[in-house]
Every structure is written in C-alpha cells, then in structure tokens.
Motif scaffolding. Structure first.
Motif, PDB file in Angstrom:
ATOM      1  N   ALA A  72      67.311   7.384  61.244  1.00 48.84           N
ATOM      2  CA  ALA A  72      66.823   8.714  60.866  1.00 48.84           C
ATOM      3  C   ALA A  72      67.700   9.820  61.447  1.00 48.84           C
ATOM      4  CB  ALA A  72      65.375   8.895  61.330  1.00 48.84           C
ATOM      5  N   VAL A  73      68.123   9.668  62.697  1.00 48.13           N
ATOM      6  CA  VAL A  73      68.976  10.680  63.332  1.00 48.13           C
ATOM      7  C   VAL A  73      70.308  10.776  62.597  1.00 48.13           C
ATOM      8  CG1 VAL A  73      70.319  11.196  65.426  1.00 48.13           C
ATOM      9  CG2 VAL A  73      67.908  10.600  65.604  1.00 48.13           C
ATOM     10  N   ILE A  74      70.911   9.635  62.297  1.00 48.39           N
ATOM     11  CA  ILE A  74      72.196   9.625  61.595  1.00 48.39           C
ATOM     12  C   ILE A  74      72.039  10.220  60.196  1.00 48.39           C
ATOM     13  CG2 ILE A  74      73.987   8.145  60.611  1.00 48.39           C
ATOM     14  CD1 ILE A  74      73.534   6.298  63.052  1.00 48.39           C
ATOM     15  N   ALA A  75      70.987   9.851  59.502  1.00 51.40           N
ATOM     16  CA  ALA A  75      70.753  10.379  58.150  1.00 51.40           C
ATOM     17  C   ALA A  75      70.552  11.892  58.190  1.00 51.40           C
ATOM     18  CB  ALA A  75      69.543   9.695  57.527  1.00 51.40           C
ATOM     19  N   LEU A  76      69.772  12.365  59.123  1.00 46.45           N
ATOM     20  CA  LEU A  76      69.515  13.799  59.237  1.00 46.45           C
ATOM     21  C   LEU A  76      70.797  14.564  59.518  1.00 46.45           C
ATOM     22  CD1 LEU A  76      67.375  16.043  59.322  1.00 46.45           C
ATOM     23  CD2 LEU A  76      67.145  15.594  61.764  1.00 46.45           C
ATOM     24  N   LYS A  77      71.607  14.064  60.438  1.00 43.48           N
ATOM     25  CA  LYS A  77      72.864  14.738  60.750  1.00 43.48           C
ATOM     26  C   LYS A  77      73.813  14.721  59.551  1.00 43.48           C
ATOM     27  CE  LYS A  77      75.055  14.435  64.498  1.00 43.48           C
ATOM     28  NZ  LYS A  77      75.874  13.991  65.586  1.00 43.48           N
ATOM     29  N   THR A  78      73.866  13.611  58.847  1.00 43.36           N
ATOM     30  CA  THR A  78      74.768  13.486  57.704  1.00 43.36           C
ATOM     31  C   THR A  78      74.354  14.434  56.578  1.00 43.36           C
ATOM     32  OG1 THR A  78      75.197  11.192  58.284  1.00 43.36           O
ATOM     33  CG2 THR A  78      75.780  11.856  56.060  1.00 43.36           C
ATOM     34  N   VAL A  79      73.081  14.506  56.297  1.00 45.20           N
ATOM     35  CA  VAL A  79      72.595  15.406  55.247  1.00 45.20           C
ATOM     36  C   VAL A  79      72.902  16.854  55.617  1.00 45.20           C
ATOM     37  CG1 VAL A  79      70.485  16.324  54.177  1.00 45.20           C
ATOM     38  CG2 VAL A  79      70.823  13.860  54.346  1.00 45.20           C
ATOM     39  N   ALA A  80      72.707  17.203  56.897  1.00 45.91           N
ATOM     40  CA  ALA A  80      72.941  18.579  57.334  1.00 45.91           C
ATOM     41  C   ALA A  80      74.407  18.972  57.223  1.00 45.91           C
ATOM     42  CB  ALA A  80      72.460  18.747  58.776  1.00 45.91           C
ATOM     43  N   ARG A  81      75.305  18.021  57.350  1.00 47.70           N
ATOM     44  CA  ARG A  81      76.743  18.326  57.351  1.00 47.70           C
ATOM     45  C   ARG A  81      77.483  17.764  56.141  1.00 47.70           C
ATOM     46  NH1 ARG A  81      78.067  21.763  61.662  1.00 47.70           N
ATOM     47  NH2 ARG A  81      76.653  21.302  63.341  1.00 47.70           N
ATOM     48  N   PHE A  82      76.753  17.338  55.132  1.00 47.30           N
ATOM     49  CA  PHE A  82      77.345  16.635  53.990  1.00 47.30           C
ATOM     50  C   PHE A  82      78.499  17.394  53.340  1.00 47.30           C
ATOM     51  CE2 PHE A  82      77.443  15.354  49.492  1.00 47.30           C
ATOM     52  CZ  PHE A  82      77.736  14.008  49.671  1.00 47.30           C
TER      53      PHE A  82
END
Length: 140
Positions: A72-82
């Motif tokens: 979840a942490v990795i997904a959240l960071k990736t979406v925020a910086r996509f």
C-alpha cells in the motif's frame, strides 16, 4: 519498563531522523541530490516528513506482520508521483529513496524486535495479542 522505553525511543529515532540523515547521504553519494534542485524548498521538507511517515508505517506493518502495508505504501507513493516517473533522474531518485526506506525499516524494526524479544519485555508479542492479530505461542 524504563529500559523498554529507552530502546524503543532509540529505534524510533533511528527509523525516522537517522533514516533521513542516511538517505540524504546516499543521495549525495549517488549524485541524486540534484534531482530535487528544481523543486521549490518546501517540498524538500515535505519529502523528509513523507520519508519519516513511510518508515513508521512500514515498521508497524513489519511488527504486526502485515505485508499488505508495504504494498500500500509503495502504491500510494507511485500514484502520487506517477507523472514525474518518465524523468529518468527523478525515477532513480524515487526508487533509491523508496528502496532505502523499505530496507531501513526492515533493518531497524528487525533489530528492535530481536532486542525486545531477547532482552526486553517483548512489546511486539503484547501488541499483537492485544490487537488480536495472531494467536500467542505457548512459552517453552
């Protein structure tokens, strides 16, 4: 009890501020510090706070054995910086910071947990039992 508070505070300090310090040194060593130079100043501080929160959340996930938190942490960071991931230098900066945070959270939390289990009051086991996350193992 004072002993448990002392080693837990030390672990939290290493996880948060110690992690930020080492991460900045890694960025400097790899030359990735320049990846954020075009970004205005306040987001540098935001990145440090994000790193602290990220490692704390990861540590909680490790303590309670919830690997979904890592995803979840990795997904959240990736979406925020996509949108910025197409920029090679930023993508490298993002990956180095994220992978360092994961590794650092694993190392510090594992060391804290091992110390707590061997020399401390076994806080992890008490938290897990109180939260009802997994059955307690009988003492040998």
């Amino acid at each position: 009890m004072v002993h448990a508070i002392a080693y837990t505070v030390l672990a939290i300090f290493m996880l948060t501020w110690g992690g930020n310090w080492i991460c900045r040194k890694i960025f400097k060593l790899t030359g990735l510090t320049d990846a954020t130079l075009e970004t205005p100043g306040p987001s540098h501080s935001a990145g440090r706070v994000i790193g602290i929160l990220e490692r704390l959340i990861l540590a909680v996930g490790i303590v309670v054995h919830s690997w979904e938190i890592l995803a979840a942490v990795i997904a959240l960071k990736t979406v925020a910086r996509f949108q910025k991931m197409d920029q090679r230098e930023f993508a490298e900066y993002f990956l180095v910071g994220s992978l360092f945070s994961i590794l650092w959270a694993l190392v510090v939390t594992s060391a804290w947990s091992a110390y707590d289990h061997r020399f401390g009051i076994n806080i992890r086991e008490q938290v897990v039992v109180v939260l009802g996350l997994e059955p307690t193992l009988p003492a040998n």
